[in-house]
Design a protein around this motif. Sequence first.
Motif, PDB file in Angstrom:
ATOM      1  N   ASN A   1     -41.101 -30.443 -21.515  1.00  0.00           N
ATOM      2  CA  ASN A   1     -40.746 -29.204 -20.855  1.00  0.00           C
ATOM      3  C   ASN A   1     -39.300 -28.879 -21.154  1.00  0.00           C
ATOM      4  O   ASN A   1     -38.467 -29.758 -21.235  1.00  0.00           O
ATOM      5  N   LYS A   2     -39.027 -27.610 -21.264  1.00  0.00           N
ATOM      6  CA  LYS A   2     -37.670 -27.155 -21.531  1.00  0.00           C
ATOM      7  C   LYS A   2     -37.321 -26.010 -20.603  1.00  0.00           C
ATOM      8  O   LYS A   2     -38.194 -25.267 -20.154  1.00  0.00           O
ATOM      9  N   PHE A   3     -36.061 -25.868 -20.357  1.00  0.00           N
ATOM     10  CA  PHE A   3     -35.579 -24.705 -19.632  1.00  0.00           C
ATOM     11  C   PHE A   3     -34.225 -24.336 -20.205  1.00  0.00           C
ATOM     12  O   PHE A   3     -33.560 -25.152 -20.834  1.00  0.00           O
ATOM     13  N   VAL A   4     -33.843 -23.104 -20.009  1.00  0.00           N
ATOM     14  CA  VAL A   4     -32.556 -22.615 -20.501  1.00  0.00           C
ATOM     15  C   VAL A   4     -31.673 -22.378 -19.287  1.00  0.00           C
ATOM     16  O   VAL A   4     -32.057 -21.668 -18.359  1.00  0.00           O
ATOM     17  N   LEU A   5     -30.519 -22.996 -19.311  1.00  0.00           N
ATOM     18  CA  LEU A   5     -29.555 -22.842 -18.223  1.00  0.00           C
ATOM     19  C   LEU A   5     -28.379 -22.047 -18.760  1.00  0.00           C
ATOM     20  O   LEU A   5     -27.744 -22.456 -19.736  1.00  0.00           O
ATOM     21  N   GLN A   6     -28.118 -20.917 -18.153  1.00  0.00           N
ATOM     22  CA  GLN A   6     -26.985 -20.096 -18.550  1.00  0.00           C
ATOM     23  C   GLN A   6     -26.067 -19.931 -17.355  1.00  0.00           C
ATOM     24  O   GLN A   6     -26.526 -19.699 -16.241  1.00  0.00           O
ATOM     25  N   ALA A   7     -24.783 -20.060 -17.639  1.00  0.00           N
ATOM     26  CA  ALA A   7     -23.795 -19.897 -16.571  1.00  0.00           C
ATOM     27  C   ALA A   7     -22.503 -19.368 -17.178  1.00  0.00           C
ATOM     28  O   ALA A   7     -22.234 -19.552 -18.369  1.00  0.00           O
ATOM     29  N   VAL A  25     -18.384 -34.166 -17.604  1.00  0.00           N
ATOM     30  CA  VAL A  25     -19.835 -34.178 -17.458  1.00  0.00           C
ATOM     31  C   VAL A  25     -20.310 -32.840 -16.903  1.00  0.00           C
ATOM     32  O   VAL A  25     -19.672 -32.263 -16.025  1.00  0.00           O
ATOM     33  N   LEU A  26     -21.424 -32.381 -17.431  1.00  0.00           N
ATOM     34  CA  LEU A  26     -22.140 -31.242 -16.864  1.00  0.00           C
ATOM     35  C   LEU A  26     -23.294 -31.852 -16.081  1.00  0.00           C
ATOM     36  O   LEU A  26     -24.107 -32.583 -16.634  1.00  0.00           O
ATOM     37  N   LEU A  27     -23.343 -31.581 -14.793  1.00  0.00           N
ATOM     38  CA  LEU A  27     -24.338 -32.206 -13.925  1.00  0.00           C
ATOM     39  C   LEU A  27     -25.258 -31.142 -13.345  1.00  0.00           C
ATOM     40  O   LEU A  27     -24.802 -30.166 -12.749  1.00  0.00           O
ATOM     41  N   VAL A  28     -26.568 -31.332 -13.540  1.00  0.00           N
ATOM     42  CA  VAL A  28     -27.578 -30.424 -13.000  1.00  0.00           C
ATOM     43  C   VAL A  28     -28.415 -31.226 -12.014  1.00  0.00           C
ATOM     44  O   VAL A  28     -28.939 -32.286 -12.357  1.00  0.00           O
ATOM     45  N   THR A  29     -28.511 -30.737 -10.782  1.00  0.00           N
ATOM     46  CA  THR A  29     -29.347 -31.415  -9.795  1.00  0.00           C
ATOM     47  C   THR A  29     -30.542 -30.528  -9.480  1.00  0.00           C
ATOM     48  O   THR A  29     -30.435 -29.303  -9.447  1.00  0.00           O
ATOM     49  N   CYS A  30     -31.680 -31.157  -9.264  1.00  0.00           N
ATOM     50  CA  CYS A  30     -32.923 -30.438  -8.976  1.00  0.00           C
ATOM     51  C   CYS A  30     -33.420 -30.876  -7.603  1.00  0.00           C
ATOM     52  O   CYS A  30     -33.547 -32.066  -7.346  1.00  0.00           O
ATOM     53  N   SER A  31     -33.706 -29.892  -6.756  1.00  0.00           N
ATOM     54  CA  SER A  31     -34.147 -30.186  -5.394  1.00  0.00           C
ATOM     55  C   SER A  31     -35.393 -29.404  -5.048  1.00  0.00           C
ATOM     56  O   SER A  31     -35.628 -28.317  -5.575  1.00  0.00           O
ATOM     57  N   TYR A  32     -36.171 -29.986  -4.147  1.00  0.00           N
ATOM     58  CA  TYR A  32     -37.357 -29.341  -3.608  1.00  0.00           C
ATOM     59  C   TYR A  32     -37.328 -29.567  -2.106  1.00  0.00           C
ATOM     60  O   TYR A  32     -37.261 -30.714  -1.653  1.00  0.00           O
ATOM     61  N   ARG A  69     -15.692 -26.784 -27.150  1.00  0.00           N
ATOM     62  CA  ARG A  69     -16.525 -27.563 -26.236  1.00  0.00           C
ATOM     63  C   ARG A  69     -17.770 -28.025 -26.987  1.00  0.00           C
ATOM     64  O   ARG A  69     -18.465 -27.232 -27.602  1.00  0.00           O
ATOM     65  N   THR A  70     -18.067 -29.324 -26.890  1.00  0.00           N
ATOM     66  CA  THR A  70     -19.276 -29.882 -27.477  1.00  0.00           C
ATOM     67  C   THR A  70     -20.069 -30.549 -26.358  1.00  0.00           C
ATOM     68  O   THR A  70     -19.566 -31.446 -25.685  1.00  0.00           O
ATOM     69  N   ILE A  71     -21.300 -30.088 -26.177  1.00  0.00           N
ATOM     70  CA  ILE A  71     -22.176 -30.658 -25.151  1.00  0.00           C
ATOM     71  C   ILE A  71     -23.219 -31.519 -25.856  1.00  0.00           C
ATOM     72  O   ILE A  71     -23.912 -31.046 -26.757  1.00  0.00           O
ATOM     73  N   LEU A  72     -23.312 -32.776 -25.472  1.00  0.00           N
ATOM     74  CA  LEU A  72     -24.294 -33.676 -26.083  1.00  0.00           C
ATOM     75  C   LEU A  72     -25.658 -33.435 -25.437  1.00  0.00           C
ATOM     76  O   LEU A  72     -26.183 -34.259 -24.691  1.00  0.00           O
ATOM     77  N   ALA A  73     -26.234 -32.275 -25.755  1.00  0.00           N
ATOM     78  CA  ALA A  73     -27.485 -31.847 -25.134  1.00  0.00           C
ATOM     79  C   ALA A  73     -28.670 -32.718 -25.529  1.00  0.00           C
ATOM     80  O   ALA A  73     -29.668 -32.776 -24.815  1.00  0.00           O
ATOM     81  N   ASP A  74     -28.562 -33.415 -26.651  1.00  0.00           N
ATOM     82  CA  ASP A  74     -29.686 -34.245 -27.101  1.00  0.00           C
ATOM     83  C   ASP A  74     -29.668 -35.641 -26.479  1.00  0.00           C
ATOM     84  O   ASP A  74     -30.565 -36.442 -26.733  1.00  0.00           O
TER      85      ASP A  74
END
Length: 122
Positions: A1-7, A25-32, A69-74
């Motif tokens: 699964n993939k998603f695109v995060l834009q900010a 660090v770029l930190l993404v948290t997911c909550s339900y 800026r280099t983000i190690l997305a992989d």
Amino acid sequence: NKFVLQADAPDRSCIPDSDLLGVTVLLVTCSYREQEFARVGYYVSNEYTVPYDAEVGPPKPLDVEKVQRTILADKPRVTRFPINWGDEQQEQQQTDTQQEQEQLNDDLIDENEEEEEEEEED
């Protein structure tokens, strides 16, 4: 699964000059339902593209147009947390039913004890 995060880019005025370059660090948290179930971290490297003397540091004031800026997305760091995914109303009903059943069991035990006591008295 993939998603695109834009900010939008961070507000540069909120970042101290000493923190503009280097690794972060770029930190993404997911909550339900207010329960965090996943945390994804990406290493981010901010480098000045113009050569400078490492002992002296980059020129001041820093020209942010020359920061790359280099983000190690992989290579994300993923942490998963167990949470309760169930329906809260259904869970409450199950809890209520369980409590009612426990109360019925307690009542039956009390009745059995009373009957045994009465039989002993006879």
